[in-house]
Design a protein around this motif. Sequence first.
Motif, short mmCIF file in Angstrom:
data_model
loop_
_atom_site.label_atom_id
_atom_site.label_comp_id
_atom_site.label_asym_id
_atom_site.label_seq_id
_atom_site.Cartn_x
_atom_site.Cartn_y
_atom_site.Cartn_z
N THR A 68 0.92 -1.44 -0.09
CA THR A 68 -0.12 0.14 0.00
C THR A 68 0.93 1.37 -0.25
O THR A 68 0.49 2.25 -0.68
N LEU A 69 1.93 1.22 0.78
CA LEU A 69 2.75 2.47 0.65
C LEU A 69 3.48 2.82 -0.74
O LEU A 69 3.33 3.95 -0.91
N TYR A 70 3.53 1.89 -1.61
CA TYR A 70 4.16 1.99 -2.66
C TYR A 70 2.92 2.37 -3.65
O TYR A 70 3.02 3.20 -4.75
N GLY A 71 1.81 1.92 -3.24
CA GLY A 71 0.38 2.36 -4.03
C GLY A 71 0.09 3.87 -3.79
O GLY A 71 -0.06 4.63 -4.53
N GLY A 72 0.46 4.32 -2.69
CA GLY A 72 0.48 5.75 -2.36
C GLY A 72 1.34 6.70 -3.09
O GLY A 72 1.14 7.79 -3.50
N ARG A 73 2.59 5.90 -3.23
CA ARG A 73 3.57 6.61 -3.89
C ARG A 73 3.17 6.87 -5.61
O ARG A 73 3.41 8.01 -6.06
N LEU A 74 2.74 5.75 -5.95
CA LEU A 74 2.14 5.98 -7.34
C LEU A 74 1.07 6.84 -7.55
O LEU A 74 1.00 7.66 -8.38
N ALA A 75 0.19 6.94 -6.53
CA ALA A 75 -0.90 7.84 -6.45
C ALA A 75 -0.52 9.54 -6.66
O ALA A 75 -1.12 10.23 -7.13
N THR A 129 -5.32 5.41 -3.81
CA THR A 129 -5.48 6.57 -5.02
C THR A 129 -6.92 7.16 -5.14
O THR A 129 -6.94 8.39 -5.52
N ARG A 130 -7.77 6.09 -4.93
CA ARG A 130 -9.05 6.68 -4.81
C ARG A 130 -9.34 7.41 -3.66
O ARG A 130 -10.04 8.74 -3.98
N MET A 131 -8.94 7.25 -2.47
CA MET A 131 -9.24 8.25 -1.43
C MET A 131 -8.67 9.58 -1.85
O MET A 131 -8.86 10.67 -1.36
N TYR A 344 2.02 15.28 0.42
CA TYR A 344 2.19 13.96 1.33
C TYR A 344 0.96 13.16 1.32
O TYR A 344 0.83 12.11 1.59
N ARG A 345 -0.25 13.86 0.91
CA ARG A 345 -1.69 13.24 1.29
C ARG A 345 -1.82 11.94 0.66
O ARG A 345 -2.10 10.93 1.45
N GLY A 346 -1.24 11.67 -0.53
CA GLY A 346 -1.34 10.20 -1.11
C GLY A 346 -0.58 9.28 -0.25
O GLY A 346 -1.09 8.06 0.03
N LEU A 351 -0.40 5.14 4.40
CA LEU A 351 -0.47 4.73 5.50
C LEU A 351 -1.72 4.26 6.38
O LEU A 351 -1.72 3.45 6.80
N TYR A 352 -2.65 5.18 6.13
CA TYR A 352 -3.76 5.02 6.85
C TYR A 352 -4.64 4.01 6.39
O TYR A 352 -4.94 3.22 7.16
#
Length: 423
Positions: A68-75, A129-131, A344-346, A351-352
């Motif tokens: 997920t942390l890498y997913g947030g980076r992609l987002a 990404t959606r959030m 940093y929101r993504g 992390l959330y």
Amino acid sequence: MAKVLARAFRSLSVRNFRLFAAGQVMSVTGTWMMVVAQDWLVLDLTGSSASELGLVTALQFTPMLLLTLYGGRLADRYDKRMLLTVANLCSAAPALLLTSAVCTGQVRLWQLYAAALVLGVVNAVEVPTRMSFVGDLVGPGLLPNASALSAAYFNAARVIGPAVAGVLITVLGVGWVMLLNAASYLFTVAGLRMIRPAELSRAAGAHDRIRVGDGLRYIRSRADLTGPLVLVAVIALFGLNFQLTLPLLARTVFGANALSFGLLTTALAAGALLGAFATTLRRGRPSSRLVTGSAVLFGALETAAGRAPTYASAVVLVFLTGFAQLCFAQAANHRIQLGSDPRYRGRVLALYTLVLQGATPLGSLLTGWLAGCWGARTGLWVGGLVSCAAGCVAVALGGRAAEAKKGTTPGKATAKESVENST
């Protein structure tokens, strides 16, 4: 009344958000139909095995823990609209394959394992990404309302999906439910492609140069973010295992059929839906006391639901638990999201998502073990007690921190006064 409703639905005045929300309602409804169908099929194939159901759940959420942390980076780095389009198409593929296996009578337990794992990998990118995409759709001013409405339509789908799935499983069988879920992803894809990119709001900044470690260091430096994240992690691990506990409660304690099982799941979602609508009126960042207080309430109600003596009382208590669960989750989400730097929101939301859903593999295995050893009720009331205790500890720590902050200067004055009095 009209003004209250207008405030509650003000984000829907944004065209892009309307398109996104409409597609999500259809897709999430299909997803919750799939959840009921999958769980029912696992219980049928395994003779109501709690451990096997827990394993399927763990496989679906383990990628959230790892990726997920890498997913947030992609987002934060790439076009969210394209990422979500690809993610939804990838989610439809395993649903179609399972539909074929079920309809031809060739379905096996390992296929359910594989489908759950693939969906988990996709969700590791799709969820953060959606959030974070909601903020791009409406901008910071409407973010609290849009986030609450997102929770509302998500839980509306949780109300409709399980109820419809229970009827369809009884009348037509599991295969039709899975086919409808596969088709539902197309509505989200259509809504995404109709969105106007020029009307999206994206914070300026050097997103490409911010790494996962930078995001973690930013979060660690913010006590007002780490506190709610820790509380969410504990409650997610022990208290938010309803995908496992409710099927077991319905089938092994109350002897319910597919329709009654769907109703129990719907009760949880209906309570959450009411909670979501209640939070649409929020305009600003919630206080830490609201976060911790709602955690205590959720834990107490979940404990009571685990001890419900009859099916009817279980439905009522599960409904109230759903309301408290959503109030807590939204309060924590809004406190974290509205307190974060947009750059940093993504990563913050990744992390959330990690602590909220990534704890599910461990939680489902633990809950499955508890239910297998001491009965299906155990997973609910133990999770409720731990959640309530975590909330109480957070309340105490928050109160102590507030007193320490307020008492620093007065304390010195008091000491000075005591010296003067002694002389």
